[in-house]
Design an enzyme around this catalytic site. Sequence first.
Site, mmCIF file in Angstrom:
data_model
loop_
_atom_site.group_PDB
_atom_site.id
_atom_site.type_symbol
_atom_site.label_atom_id
_atom_site.label_comp_id
_atom_site.label_asym_id
_atom_site.label_seq_id
_atom_site.Cartn_x
_atom_site.Cartn_y
_atom_site.Cartn_z
ATOM 1 C CE LYS A 95 -0.516 0.527 4.939
ATOM 2 N NZ LYS A 95 -1.334 1.011 6.031
ATOM 3 C CB THR A 96 3.956 2.266 1.842
ATOM 4 O OG1 THR A 96 3.369 1.984 3.112
ATOM 5 C CG2 THR A 96 4.787 3.532 1.952
ATOM 6 C CG ASP A 140 -1.721 4.458 5.193
ATOM 7 O OD1 ASP A 140 -2.522 3.567 4.826
ATOM 8 O OD2 ASP A 140 -0.534 4.225 5.493
ATOM 9 C CD GLU A 141 -2.860 1.566 8.660
ATOM 10 O OE1 GLU A 141 -3.924 0.943 8.693
ATOM 11 O OE2 GLU A 141 -1.755 1.002 8.565
ATOM 12 C CD GLN A 173 -3.730 -4.916 8.435
ATOM 13 O OE1 GLN A 173 -2.758 -4.676 9.140
ATOM 14 N NE2 GLN A 173 -3.673 -4.881 7.121
ATOM 15 N NE ARG A 220 1.293 -7.032 11.271
ATOM 16 C CZ ARG A 220 1.017 -6.328 10.181
ATOM 17 N NH1 ARG A 220 1.851 -5.378 9.793
ATOM 18 N NH2 ARG A 220 -0.060 -6.558 9.457
#
Length: 652
Positions: A33-34, A228-229, A259, A596
């Site tokens: 995504k980044t 973002d998020e 998430q 993770r």
Amino acid sequence: MAINLDHLNAPQRQAVEALDGPLLILAGAGAGKTKTLTERIRHLIYKGVAPHQILAITFTNKAAREMRERLHRMLESDKNLNRPVTSFERPFVSTFHALCVFILKAEHQKVGIHKHFTIFDKADGKRAIKEALEKKGLDPKLHEPERILSIISKEKGRDTTAEEYAIHSEGGYFTSVVAEIWTEYEKILKRDSALDFDDLLLKTARLLRNDKEVRMKYQNFWQYVHIDEYQDTNKVQYEISKLLVGDRHNICVVGDIDQNIYSWRGADIQNILNFERDYSEAKVIILEENYRSTKTILNAANIIIEKNRIRRKKNLFTSNSEGDRIGIYSGFDEVAEANFIVSKVREFIKNGMRPDEIAVLYRANFQSRALEEAFLVEGVPYQLLGTQFFDRREVKDILSYIRAALNPDALSDKKRIINVPARGLGKTTVAKIFLSQEEGLPAATKLKLRSFNELLEEIKKTAEEKSPSETVAFVIRASGLEDEWKAAKKEEDAERLLNAYELASFAARYDSLPLGEGIEKFLEDAALQSDQDTLDEEKNGVRLMTVHASKGLEFDIVFISGLEDGLFPHQKVTKEGITPEEAEEERRLFYVALTRARKKVFLTYAQVRMVYGRRQVNIPSEFIFDVPEELTEEEIFNEEGIPRRPLMRIDF
């Protein structure tokens, strides 16, 4: 020359090329995504959008810093752009809180606050609540300041002021106490020209909503907004984003419903679920290809999260290898569990893995004690996230000196440091000083007070004329703290001095900024630090942290400890028990923990655990049973804590 997007997969490329109008990117864990966001911003600039007209908001300082650095490198070296992008023209990348600080400082006169307003952290807030309780004749031991502050924080996150809470809240005695103390707390904030973390958001939202001139100014300034998020935004953050976007609807939000793990902090999952309702012309793109984890890890993660109902269907896949099975270990107690983890870690390190590529995650902070003891005994290097450098007494003292010098109204900061180091001013004398009863003080005391005020003036002058690192060094020296710590023979004083010097090193990051701006940014970032900001990336140690703190990070090896019913998933001790929504969030939290890991996951639990002073017999977490047996393998240790079976080889 056409811009090359061949390094992106098809959905990523669609997101990069969808420049105008609302865009929702549902990005699974490890789906790039980044990279997609930064490429989209670069593409906007390539298509002629001025860099300074682009805003990107993230949720942690670490994420903002990494995106900012990646963008800067990309723009400086991009030959497709007509000319290099200078530092003054770059996209504005920050957290929500830092963005609000920027706006409030620029508009401080309209908000009615000092330009150098103080930002109250949690400790400052608790101290102010305690002061408010005492002013109202209430015992802080009977009315927990932390609980009251938590209620105020949640209400501010819902876009509620003290006045509105007092009018509209329903409840008994405790609610009326909160209303009364909140009103007094606001008076303390105003007296100190201070804002708490929630005020930064709330006052910005109210300013943008109520002042059309200011709202239009920032809508014209930032014509393309990225968030973002997005699944972690609360009501006020949601309002700020809508107010900044305006009628252009050039908003791109990135998030993952699976998430969403911060409802306890006010995050509202409906913000991302209702994006298409808010923007009917929205385009939705799903990123499902994972570049991080093995097939085994993703299969387990997909099966775990499929049980949740509040989500949009998404299935992560990868071209990575099948990978090792997920290890499961059952220890007699938390000591056996910790010894197993440390023994495994030692084996991985022996086989060539860097300690900082290994993480041990836990649901509750108290679990770190047994883990730390095991790492210390075995001499395995580790770093505990959440031990805040900026919460240390000596660091807060130095910051208070600078804040008090720049903000004359910062009464709480002055109270903190007026007798640090000791100036022979007793509690009664200090009380008289802050009650403006200085006339009756002895001449010698007045001289000491004058000396203190002159010191603050010298610090103010230094802050305005020197770099941030020089200012910190001046405070350490001129305040007398350096001499006091050097003269003391105690080990903790030597450590305090080293921490003070470390603060000066941290401040040096801001030395390249213009005078005045550097010291403000230094104080701002020091106030807005989070758990992830305590991560020392140069320190090569195993990372110990809560699952919440691990979000956004990745490691080769991940241990998820304490997987016991009642601990993870966590069961709240209430009459009603855990709600279906809370149960789904616990499952999302486990999903975050699993994803993770790049190469290997271990799930561990203790049959017996000491919890708040009592031995508790446990049954394994439902999450362990949810992982298909064919994806797992049992880890067995003998009495000496050595694996009976040799460690499976992992390609590093």
